[in-house]
Design an enzyme around this catalytic site. Sequence first.
Site, PDB file in Angstrom:
ATOM      1  CE1 TYR A 133      -3.060  -3.053   0.101  1.00  0.00           C
ATOM      2  CE2 TYR A 133      -4.488  -1.125   0.071  1.00  0.00           C
ATOM      3  CZ  TYR A 133      -4.286  -2.480  -0.128  1.00  0.00           C
ATOM      4  OH  TYR A 133      -5.327  -3.253  -0.574  1.00  0.00           O
ATOM      5  CE  LYS A 186       1.781 -17.527  -4.874  1.00  0.00           C
ATOM      6  NZ  LYS A 186       1.108 -18.805  -5.198  1.00  0.00           N
ATOM      7  CG  ASP A 219      -2.146 -19.272  -4.917  1.00  0.00           C
ATOM      8  OD1 ASP A 219      -1.826 -19.479  -3.731  1.00  0.00           O
ATOM      9  OD2 ASP A 219      -1.433 -19.632  -5.876  1.00  0.00           O
ATOM     10  CG  ASP A 243      -8.452  -4.342   0.387  1.00  0.00           C
ATOM     11  OD1 ASP A 243      -9.599  -4.336   0.868  1.00  0.00           O
ATOM     12  OD2 ASP A 243      -8.028  -3.434  -0.350  1.00  0.00           O
ATOM     13  CG  ASP A 247     -13.931  -6.414  -0.799  1.00  0.00           C
ATOM     14  OD1 ASP A 247     -13.869  -5.979   0.366  1.00  0.00           O
ATOM     15  OD2 ASP A 247     -14.133  -5.692  -1.796  1.00  0.00           O
TER      16      ASP A 247
END
Length: 354
Positions: A133, A186, A219, A243, A247
């Site tokens: 970010y 990851k 993933d 984030d 969602d």
Amino acid sequence: MTEYLPIAVLEGDGVGPEVVPVALDAVSRALAGQGITLEPKALPFGAAAIASHGAPIPDMTLAALDAFDLWVVGPHDSASYPVELRTPPPGAVLRKQFGLFANLRPARAWAGVAATAPDIDVLVVRENSEGLYADRNMTVGSGEFMPTPDVAMAVGVITRAASERIAIEACEAARRRRGHLTIVHKANVLRLTTGLFRDVCRDVAQRYPDVRVDEQHVDAMAALLVRRPADFDVIVTENLFGDILSDLAGELSGSLGLAPSINASATTAMAQAVHGAAPDIAGTGVANPVAMIGSVAMLLRWHGRRTGDSRVEAAADAVDGAVAHVLADGIATRDLGGTATTGAFANAVVAQIG
Ligand code: ATP
């Protein structure tokens, strides 16, 4: 013991002025049931603050917020601001300036609401101060830059200190919930950055022998949330992954309009629904207020735990219970396939609180 509960209120843009007041109404009613008076203090924010003070987040708002532990913040619609006022986005300013490092985003299915995942009940604990970010992860400058017009680069930041404090939040939350923590990273590709995040989370989790810990690549986690959501409880992850996954979890639970969240430091917490300003429905009275009501209930729970005031937590339980009851009765806003207006839904919640 608290008798008055001061709270800073930034209504924001779009559907903010529709969902924030009704959420405060419901919470105020529940607190009154516990002998506590909510004292909301409205502060200029968003498009209204541009009109009155020339900035979406005026200095007087930032200064005033300092005096409050608890804030309720509506969405902002930066895209509608004059171009020179669009960056930095006001939400990023608040999170960065006040060190609100922990973004807690629960997603659960509700009786009476058709959900893609009818058995989902997860809490995404999202690190909120670094990662990719660009508006948060640099003291000076931006984490995104373009050496030439055809090359864009971004710097991702992961630190031991920030990973440790979010891991502690997540372990504490897992202990309060079903005792299961999934570390999402990851590290097979981003070996150093998300590898450090994973390693610090593993180390912290060892201090919580009562919490069952496992881990997933981000993933795989996205697929598993769809395939077998009931297998997960608390998910801790870095900023961008959190984030996206939150969602996804919110949508799996029925609608973005149901997804609450708080952003917290050790001393301050901000209730802010996961959804944005929803300009497509703003002003029409059809916004779902559940996300905002749930966010303020989370804020009360955070405060009650921190201060040891069980009455404040009881008020949060009363609000959540009332929302569950109203949804189970089949009262629903348009996003859930119903016809209730924002006001009618909120009135039903207030009536249920009693
Ligand atoms: P942001 O980038 O600020 O998160 P966005 O444009 O990505 O904003 P939203 O503003 O959340 O996303 O809107 C996404 C969709 O969800 C829109 O169709 C909007 O109408 C819908 N939506 C968002 N919040 C609600 C709500 N409270 N009730 C009903 N529908 C909502």
